[in-house]
Enzyme design. Sequence first.
Site, PDB file in Angstrom:
ATOM      1  N   HIS A 241       0.859  -1.182   0.000  1.00  0.00           N
ATOM      2  CA  HIS A 241       0.000   0.000   0.000  1.00  0.00           C
ATOM      3  C   HIS A 241       0.897   1.234   0.000  1.00  0.00           C
ATOM      4  O   HIS A 241       2.026   1.199   0.495  1.00  0.00           O
ATOM      5  CB  HIS A 241      -0.866  -0.041   1.265  1.00  0.00           C
TER       6      HIS A 241
ATOM      7  N   ASP B 117       2.911  -4.658   8.175  1.00  0.00           N
ATOM      8  CA  ASP B 117       1.672  -3.899   8.012  1.00  0.00           C
ATOM      9  C   ASP B 117       0.522  -4.901   8.104  1.00  0.00           C
ATOM     10  O   ASP B 117       0.275  -5.661   7.179  1.00  0.00           O
ATOM     11  CB  ASP B 117       1.697  -3.193   6.652  1.00  0.00           C
TER      12      ASP B 117
ATOM     13  N   GLN C  46      -4.668  -5.288   6.744  1.00  0.00           N
ATOM     14  CA  GLN C  46      -5.607  -6.194   6.088  1.00  0.00           C
ATOM     15  C   GLN C  46      -5.645  -7.570   6.739  1.00  0.00           C
ATOM     16  O   GLN C  46      -6.562  -8.354   6.472  1.00  0.00           O
ATOM     17  CB  GLN C  46      -5.238  -6.338   4.607  1.00  0.00           C
TER      18      GLN C  46
ATOM     19  N   LYS D 222     -10.778  -1.327  10.733  1.00  0.00           N
ATOM     20  CA  LYS D 222     -10.892  -2.543   9.920  1.00  0.00           C
ATOM     21  C   LYS D 222     -11.250  -3.770  10.760  1.00  0.00           C
ATOM     22  O   LYS D 222     -11.539  -4.834  10.212  1.00  0.00           O
ATOM     23  CB  LYS D 222      -9.592  -2.784   9.144  1.00  0.00           C
TER      24      LYS D 222
ATOM     25  N   CYS E 232      -4.849   2.421  -3.727  1.00  0.00           N
ATOM     26  CA  CYS E 232      -3.600   2.941  -3.138  1.00  0.00           C
ATOM     27  C   CYS E 232      -2.441   1.966  -3.349  1.00  0.00           C
ATOM     28  O   CYS E 232      -1.574   1.817  -2.484  1.00  0.00           O
ATOM     29  CB  CYS E 232      -3.769   3.254  -1.655  1.00  0.00           C
TER      30      CYS E 232
END
Length: 404
Positions: A121, A198, A201, A224, A362
């Site tokens: 991202h 990261d 997700q 999220k 993104c």
Amino acid sequence: MLDINKIREDFPILKQKVNGKPLVYFDNAATAQKPKVVEDAIVEYYETINANIHRGVHTLSQLATDAYEESRQKIKAHLNAKEDREIIFTAGTTFGINLVANGFGALLKEGDEIIISAMEHHSNIVPWQFACERSGATLKVIPMNQNGELLMDEYDKLLSKNTKVVAVNHISNALGTINPIEYIIKKAHEVGAAVLIDGAQATPHIKPDVQALDCDFYVFSGHKVCGPTGTGVLYGKEEWLNQLPPYQGGGEMIKTVTFEKTTYACLPHKFEAGTPNIAGGIVLGYALDYMNEIGFDNIAAYEHELLVYGTEKLLEIEGVKIIGTAKEKASVISFNIDGIHPYDIGVIVDKLGVAVRTGHHCTQPIMDFFGIPGTIRASFSFYNTKEEIDTFIAAVKKAKMMLS
């Protein structure tokens, strides 16, 4: 087995209609919907214990402080961190990555190297570019194949004694690929590099164990995982957090201040300058409680069913091409239809009550790699159903017919 009908009752927004049609919400990779328990907790905070934290001696301040720190303990347990002070509240994944990258920008020097991947991202690209510009370090990229899988042989070749940081996503937001982060972390540590994962997700689908992973940093966003927007978490190993300089200056992150010299507070307060999103931090704990009660193993198994079902149904439509066909995937399907711009599909299915994401998500380098302007992305959550997928498929077929 999950009682999906009972779970859906927990989400008031799912009862509404959009453009006269029952809402089918397949934009979960952008943000998750909120259960009633989370909504109620926000109201309860503002109606009962709203006060600034850590500084007040009055009762409301102490109650708010206790609730905020209890949430930190919940997050510590959720991630299996060693210490509460390794949990830093942030405004989201982007903030957490910028905090770490800014810190390394002050520690790195010319000749040092940072490795990211081809499927990051923008939030895990641009901050590291800033760090390289500031320090003179070099940015290197792990390539991927046409299936949307990282090439680990090439990663091995990139690693050297000059590698100081490796920063990769756990799951790709654009492709759904689940990356082999255990291998990535292990190999990076063999050359002495720090690793940031990261997890934006991944955390809606997987319960990460930061001690088992042995990552140095893990970041994710509250919105999220059914929590409020403007919330997030940075986990960092204590020894690394002590090495990084503060990201922001102000109240709470100081020990002493004079006009000549300022000394900094201990962890975690060193990185939590100013009045935080108190309600958001507290309610993030409620959101994780809710998801843990459902069970992440149950969530992962059910969402995999949705992924398999949705993939099979989409591939029955002539002209559909799925972008990202890794063997290990989360419940995200990015696809295009021959000769039709993804935006046009997105607009028409919205008129039919179906919310999907279109564009480059993104991740412009991914789209450049595949030579496409963007994709249509359908991302499923544990409160979605196969019946909703059928509605989505019918909407895509109608859009295709109208645009062909």
